[in-house]
Design an enzyme around this catalytic site. Structure first.
Site, PDB file in Angstrom:
ATOM      1  N   HIS A   1       0.823  -1.211   0.000  1.00 36.84           N
ATOM      2  CA  HIS A   1       0.000   0.000   0.000  1.00 36.84           C
ATOM      3  C   HIS A   1       0.860   1.267   0.000  1.00 36.84           C
ATOM      4  O   HIS A   1       0.380   2.335  -0.345  1.00 36.84           O
ATOM      5  CB  HIS A   1      -0.909  -0.010   1.235  1.00 36.84           C
ATOM      6  CG  HIS A   1      -2.338   0.344   0.963  1.00 36.84           C
ATOM      7  ND1 HIS A   1      -2.938   0.256  -0.274  1.00 36.84           N
ATOM      8  CD2 HIS A   1      -3.320   0.784   1.800  1.00 36.84           C
ATOM      9  CE1 HIS A   1      -4.200   0.620  -0.179  1.00 36.84           C
ATOM     10  NE2 HIS A   1      -4.466   0.949   1.061  1.00 36.84           N
TER      11      HIS A   1
ATOM     12  N   ASN B   1      -6.752   6.234   3.071  1.00 41.12           N
ATOM     13  CA  ASN B   1      -8.149   6.380   2.654  1.00 41.12           C
ATOM     14  C   ASN B   1      -8.691   7.797   2.755  1.00 41.12           C
ATOM     15  O   ASN B   1      -9.825   8.052   2.351  1.00 41.12           O
ATOM     16  CB  ASN B   1      -9.034   5.429   3.467  1.00 41.12           C
ATOM     17  CG  ASN B   1      -8.767   3.977   3.130  1.00 41.12           C
ATOM     18  OD1 ASN B   1      -8.111   3.659   2.140  1.00 41.12           O
ATOM     19  ND2 ASN B   1      -9.265   3.079   3.957  1.00 41.12           N
TER      20      ASN B   1
ATOM     21  N   ASP C   1      -0.736   2.334  -5.491  1.00 44.92           N
ATOM     22  CA  ASP C   1      -0.726   0.897  -5.758  1.00 44.92           C
ATOM     23  C   ASP C   1      -2.029   0.508  -6.434  1.00 44.92           C
ATOM     24  O   ASP C   1      -3.057   1.158  -6.257  1.00 44.92           O
ATOM     25  CB  ASP C   1      -0.546   0.116  -4.449  1.00 44.92           C
ATOM     26  CG  ASP C   1      -1.656   0.385  -3.454  1.00 44.92           C
ATOM     27  OD1 ASP C   1      -1.741   1.523  -2.952  1.00 44.92           O
ATOM     28  OD2 ASP C   1      -2.458  -0.530  -3.184  1.00 44.92           O
TER      29      ASP C   1
ATOM     30  N   ASN D   1      -9.990   3.088  -2.106  1.00 39.84           N
ATOM     31  CA  ASN D   1     -10.561   4.100  -1.205  1.00 39.84           C
ATOM     32  C   ASN D   1      -9.784   5.406  -1.185  1.00 39.84           C
ATOM     33  O   ASN D   1     -10.353   6.470  -0.971  1.00 39.84           O
ATOM     34  CB  ASN D   1     -10.703   3.530   0.207  1.00 39.84           C
ATOM     35  CG  ASN D   1     -11.811   2.508   0.286  1.00 39.84           C
ATOM     36  OD1 ASN D   1     -12.818   2.603  -0.408  1.00 39.84           O
ATOM     37  ND2 ASN D   1     -11.608   1.497   1.104  1.00 39.84           N
TER      38      ASN D   1
END
Length: 192
Positions: A19, A67, A92, A113
């Site tokens: 991430h 997010n 990513d 998100n």
């Protein structure tokens, strides 16, 4: 002036996770230019500035967590009064195989998100550098566990080639010559 925003999570336990590949690529790009990061609370980000061929390039790593990166993107865009076509977001991409880089202008969040947050705050018409992270273990764990997992030792070695290709794409954006396409940063990467 151009703005590059990477997606990732700010705490050290997320270093080396899939991430945070956006942060990793922007860190290595900044290091290549001997740039030093500083915290800018008004942008909810770590920030550094480069001059490349006479143009100011601003790099941002939001401290909002992945997010909620739209909060940082909104603050940055409002302060600099910049159009979305001068913004590149690096993130990513779970839908792309590891070793694949894809660029695009505009589009949906595709379930990401962080991109959903940015789209909600500034719109969808900005450039994206999507970095494939999927591998053969992808189907064995849930999405959250997979993206927050660390790269394998083999993937860490391969990140050298991916980083070179990603830096090349960033340079195209910086010089205004980015066209949107898919790049196989690793010869064995499948392109979907």
């Amino acid at each position: 002036m151009k703005i590059i925003i990477a997606q990732g999570n700010p705490e050290s336990q997320y270093n080396g996770t899939r991430h945070n590949v956006g942060f990793f690529l922007l860190d290595t790009y900044a290091a290549k230019h001997d740039a030093q990061w500083q915290t800018k609370t008004k942008f909810k980000s770590e920030y550094t500035e480069l001059m490349i061929k006479g143009e100011k390039i601003l790099l941002f790593k939001p401290t909002t967590f992945y997010n909620s990166t739209g909060e940082a993107a909104s603050a940055i865009k409002a302060f600099y009064k910049i159009e979305n076509d001068q913004i590149l977001v690096i993130h990513d991409e779970l839908a792309l195989p590891f070793g694949t880089l894809r660029t695009r202008q505009d589009g949906s969040d595709a379930g990401n998100n962080g991109i959903k947050s940015i789209n909600a705050h500034i719109g969808t018409d900005y450039a994206r550098l999507r970095v494939g992270i999927a591998n053969d273990k992808r189907s064995l764990v849930g999405d959250a566990d997979f993206v927050l997992g660390k790269f394998t030792a083999d993937e860490e070695v391969a990140l050298t080639d991916i980083t070179k290709s990603a830096h090349g794409i960033i340079n195209l954006f910086v010089t205004g010559t980015l066209t949107h396409h898919t790049v196989k940063a690793l010869p064995e990467a499948d392109v979907i």
